[in-house]
Enzyme design. Structure first.
Site, PDB file in Angstrom:
ATOM      1  N   CYS A   1       0.838  -1.201   0.000  1.00 30.03           N
ATOM      2  CA  CYS A   1       0.000   0.000   0.000  1.00 30.03           C
ATOM      3  C   CYS A   1       0.881   1.263   0.000  1.00 30.03           C
ATOM      4  O   CYS A   1       1.536   1.542  -0.990  1.00 30.03           O
ATOM      5  CB  CYS A   1      -0.976  -0.039   1.177  1.00 30.03           C
TER       6      CYS A   1
ATOM      7  N   GLU B   1      -1.560  -9.163   4.146  1.00 36.46           N
ATOM      8  CA  GLU B   1      -1.446  -9.601   5.540  1.00 36.46           C
ATOM      9  C   GLU B   1      -2.801  -9.861   6.188  1.00 36.46           C
ATOM     10  O   GLU B   1      -2.874 -10.539   7.222  1.00 36.46           O
ATOM     11  CB  GLU B   1      -0.655  -8.573   6.364  1.00 36.46           C
TER      12      GLU B   1
ATOM     13  N   HIS C   1      -3.679  -5.452   0.699  1.00 40.58           N
ATOM     14  CA  HIS C   1      -3.076  -5.897   1.961  1.00 40.58           C
ATOM     15  C   HIS C   1      -3.047  -7.429   2.047  1.00 40.58           C
ATOM     16  O   HIS C   1      -4.023  -8.045   2.485  1.00 40.58           O
ATOM     17  CB  HIS C   1      -3.849  -5.313   3.148  1.00 40.58           C
TER      18      HIS C   1
END
Length: 516
Positions: free
Chosen positions: A84, A174, A172
């Site tokens: 990002c 994660e 993202h």
């Protein structure tokens, strides 16, 4: 012995709420990593000897901010993954362009992978479900980067440097919402950075025991044992490492859950044969809290008295050189965050007691590198009971903040019984692990009730159950009505001091999880 820190990833934090998630995903792959502020010294980055570097997301706009990745990151020759904001600053620092998006994008999106050869998308399907959370976008990649994935709202969803192992993603990986996020992290950490997966519970236990033995030698160690997850795992690992050199002090405040003090002694003193000194301080706490109604005052009194009693007992232990504490890695990050991070820190960490001023003790923190989920796995590896490790969180002041207003002995006993019934039924109905936290609250008001032909004028118990990922926000748990009815009936019938049970349907925000 395996050096579990030999292959490691450096994560530079630009203030994303997801930064700790990045670290947890890297560790789940089996590789050690640490988080540091984005503006950490260049020499530190150079000497850290990372196998790869990850640049986190962040709340700023690249074009409005002077917050950039340190140039040393791109000069070391190690692989870099920008997530990002991390991608945006990397592209911009290499001659690309970033602008505000016409429309912010928050939520799930489908990306199309354009190139999956020898990069972060290796062995993945061309369409991927990912989680977007951004207000800016890369509009020009510059001469050094090529686009390797795109989506409808983010034409530049992922990039790769044409000559160097630098990669960036606008989404993202994660978060659990990105369907194959773990695969992307693994491709970067293992395939591109070449890390061996050395970070596992067996190696961590072996490494910790060796480090503790080397550090402590023949000295004695004191640990304040609460029965909570962190102090319990510290007790178990220290006992394996140094045996009788460890003395645990368990201060029984009288504000624990029903029979919790006995359970702590049974697990540690009887089953594990650890030297535990149990201090029955119930009356001292009740005396100190008499007439006190303000929640903050109650917390301060409980905290100070706990430390005073711990200090009194610790001073009696001869030749003790070390004080062990259950500090975990998220505590370390939060403490650093107060001074360094751009993330909004919700609360700072204060270990109960700290180092007593008059005692010349050195601090021992065996869990300092571990996240909570890793601490629990470590506990299982050390033989601690599953139900102890995966219990719901319990506040430091205990039932002191679950009894509204003044604390009295009869209030404590009433709440303990009601709370135990609620917990017991949650386990019986396989609901305990479906909620993040569940407990009873004692309300010091009386309500009329009828049992048989007799009127009763007794106290009210509120039941609270929430579902949460990080406890920063929470929704009230939608428990079945039949279940709540059963719990209510049991409490009113079995706990004579209660005539009414209510269920709390307040989320966080606007409410907090605890009532005080």
């Amino acid at each position: 012995m395996t050096d579990i820190h030999n292959h490691k990833i450096l994560i530079l934090d630009f203030g994303s709420q997801y930064t700790q998630l990045i670290a947890r995903r890297v560790r789940e792959v089996g590789v050690f990593c640490e988080i540091f502020p984005h503006d950490v010294a260049a020499d530190f980055i150079k000497n850290y000897q990372a196998k790869g570097i990850i640049l986190s997301g962040g709340p700023e706009s690249v074009y409005d901010s002077d917050v950039k990745a340190p140039e040393i990151v791109f000069e070391l020759g190690v692989p870099v993954l920008g997530i990002c904001y991390g991608m945006q600053t990397m592209v911009m620092q290499h001659g690309g362009e970033v602008k505000g998006a016409d429309q912010s994008e928050f939520g799930k999106a489908i990306i199309n992978i354009l190139n999956s050869t020898n990069n972060i998308f290796s062995n993945m399907e061309h369409e991927q479900l990912v989680w977007m959370s951004h207000s800016d976008k890369v509009t020009q990649t510059g001469e050094h980067f090529e686009i390797i994935a795109s989506s409808t709202n983010a034409p530049v969803a992922a990039v790769a440097h044409k000559n160097k192992p630098f990669f960036g993603v606008q989404f993202h990986p994660e978060t659990t919402h990105t369907e194959n996020g773990k695969q992307i992290i693994e491709n970067f950490v293992v395939n591109i950075c070449g890390c061996d997966t050395l970070w596992n519970i067996e190696n961590i236990i072996e490494n910790d025991i060796k480090e503790i033995k080397q550090k402590v030698g023949t000295d004695k160690v004191i640990l304040g044992l609460s029965g909570g997850v962190d102090s319990s795992v510290v007790a178990a690992i220290l006992h394996q490492a140094i045996g009788d050199q460890l003395t645990c002090i368990f201060v029984d405040t009288g504000l624990l859950r029903l029979n919790e003090g006995d359970q702590v002694m049974q697990v540690f003193a009887e089953h594990m044969d650890i030297n535990v000194i149990r201090i029955n301080a119930k009356n001292r706490f009740l005396d100190a809290l008499r007439g006190i109604c303000d929640p903050e005052q109650k917390r301060k009194i409980i905290g100070k008295l706990f430390v005073d009693i711990f200090d009194e007992e610790a001073a009696k232990i001869e030749n003790a050189k070390w004080l062990a504490q259950g500090t975990i890695y998220s505590d370390v990050i939060e403490s650093a965050g107060n001074n360094q991070s751009k993330a909004h820190v919700i609360k700072s960490h204060h270990n109960v007691g700290g180092l007593p001023k008059e005692m010349k003790l050195k601090l021992l923190e065996p869990l300092r590198e571990l996240f909570k989920d890793e601490v629990r796995k470590l506990g299982l590896g050390l033989g601690l009971p599953y139900n102890m490790l995966y219990r719901h969180p319990f506040p430091g002041p205990g039932l002191g903040v679950r009894i509204l207003g003044e604390i009295k002995k009869e209030y404590v006993e009433t709440l303990q019984k009601a709370d135990a019934i609620f917990t017991e039924e949650l386990y019986k109905h396989n609901l305990y692990h479906d909620v993040s936290q569940a407990f009873g609250v004692f309300l010091p008001v009386k309500s009329v009730g009828v049992v048989g032909d007799q009127r009763r004028y007794e106290y009210v118990i509120a039941l609270r159950a929430v579902v949460s990922i990080d406890f920063m926000t929470a929704t009230w748990a939608n428990l079945p009505y039949d279940f709540l009815s059963l719990v209510s009936n049991r409490i009113v019938n079995e706990v004579k001091q209660v005539s009414r049970v209510v269920y709390d349907v307040t989320g966080k925000p606007p409410g907090t999880i605890e009532w005080e």
